[in-house]
Design a protein around this motif. Structure first.
Motif: not given
Length: 400
Positions: A8-28
């Motif tokens: 789950q932490l790996e998936l969260l890290q990937e979500i954070d990286e994809i969002c940061s690199e592509n100007d997408l926003k999310y919150i936990f």
């Protein structure tokens, strides 16, 4: 060997990286996000791991994941599985297993995953509630949940065939493909900046003031930094109704009815355990049906007992008012003292009528008394009880 939390932490890290690199926003978000904010870890909790995005960013995120064509990752939602029911999208690890042995569904993937919830409109800027799920959409959602059920036990083959037939009709009619378009247009917010066009939005079951989405900050969770609203304490205070120091962190234990494996794909496990899983489900279906029959039998007994009690009350009040009705009819309801005298006499029977109306039942005393009670209820502004009794009488659920 990795744990479920590691995946789950790996998936969260990937979500954070994809969002940061592509100007997408999310919150936990969710209970696990609160636990992680307080304890800086998700490893002590087996609650679902979830983030929230606007629908536009979810669509862009899914496009990016699919273009990466990584065989170890999947995204699943209504956009690529017409039989998917939930509003959230799953982002998961294809080479793992997190499979509920009892709750059957038509999901295509059953790996360890993170849920991505779309942010939903809730209140406009004037504070008016936005009705996003009208009765037709709500009914169709319930129909989709019903059609998503699978029946394994051969005893219930007619039920399975009936669901299959209804499912086919739903497919052929084209409603299954139209459903996502209806709800996407109606209830979800497209862009992050559009959140401020509303005073409140909804994530899961929580209604949240949009001011908390203006600024985002990073908070430490295990070895990661994940997105939270910047005014984090007040954000959680609104959700839980009190200061976070006064909120007990509810930790969820690991599910006992799920197959979880961090190294073997769900495809392998499900193919090798199919016969065993079918036996488990078949037994579970018999238990559910047995409980259903017992519950129905108890409801029948309860209804008969309620009828006996109500009939006893009816007989008592017939005798009671036979002696008092002429005197009560002589009272002047415009006189305060006489009105109070009548109130003392009628309140007990009105309370009984209210109680039985709540159970879908009512009774008659005699024409004079019934008329007097209705008149008294109208004077007291209790038209609701009159309407309910009239509706019950239409269905003849009362004792003569």
């Amino acid at each position: 060997m990795k744990s479920k939390h590691d995946i789950q932490l790996e998936l969260l890290q990937e979500i954070d990286e994809i969002c940061s690199e592509n100007d997408l926003k999310y919150i936990f978000v969710g209970n696990n996000a609160f636990n992680a904010y307080v304890n800086h870890t998700i490893r002590n909790n087996f609650a679902h791991v979830s983030v929230a995005m606007t629908l536009g960013d979810i669509n862009r995120f899914c496009d990016i994941v699919e273009k990466q064509n990584d065989p170890n990752r999947y995204v699943e939602g209504m956009f690529n599985n017409p039989k998917y029911v939930r509003l959230y999208v799953s982002y998961g690890n294809e080479n793992t297993t997190d499979y509920h042995m009892i709750s059957l569904d038509n999901n295509l993937h059953h790996g360890i995953n993170v849920r991505i919830y779309p942010i939903i409109k809730s209140f406009d800027l004037d504070g008016n509630k936005i009705e996003v799920m009208d009765s037709r959409i709500s009914k169709e959602y319930k129909l989709r949940k019903f059609l998503n059920k699978k029946v394994v036990n051969k005893k219930y083959t007619p039920i399975r065939l009936g669901i299959s037939l209804a499912d086919t009709v739903y497919d052929v009619s084209g409603f299954r493909k139209k459903y996502p378009e209806k709800i996407f247009d109606n209830i979800f917010i497209d862009k992050w900046e559009d959140i401020q066009k509303y005073s409140k939005v909804q994530i899961g079951k929580n209604i949240i003031n949009t001011r908390y989405f203006k600024e985002i900050t990073k908070c430490q969770v295990d070895n990661l930094e994940l997105n939270y609203p910047k005014d984090t304490k007040n954000y959680f205070k609104q959700i839980y109704g009190r200061d976070i120091e006064d909120v007990n962190v509810v930790l969820k234990s690991e599910r006992i009815n799920a197959i979880v494996d961090t190294e073997i794909s769900y495809k392998t496990i499900l193919s090798e355990t199919k016969d065993l899983l079918d036996e488990i489900r078949s037994t579970h279906e018999e238990l559910v049906w047995g409980r259903f029959k017992v519950r129905k039998e108890k409801e029948c007994v309860d209804r008969v007992w309620n009828l006996v009690q109500m009939t006893s009350a009816q007989i008592y009040y017939i005798d009671f008012f036979e002696e008092k009705i002429d005197y009560l009819l002589s009272l002047d309801l415009n006189d305060e003292a006489q009105f109070e005298e009548m109130e003392i006499v009628l309140n007990p029977v009105i309370r009984r009528l209210e109680m039985y109306a709540n159970r879908g039942m009512t009774f008659s005393i005699d024409e004079k008394t019934d008329s007097l009670i209705r008149k008294f209820l109208l004077l007291n502004g209790n038209e609701n009880l009159i309407d309910r009794m009239d509706e019950i009488k239409k269905h003849e659920y009362f004792v003569e």
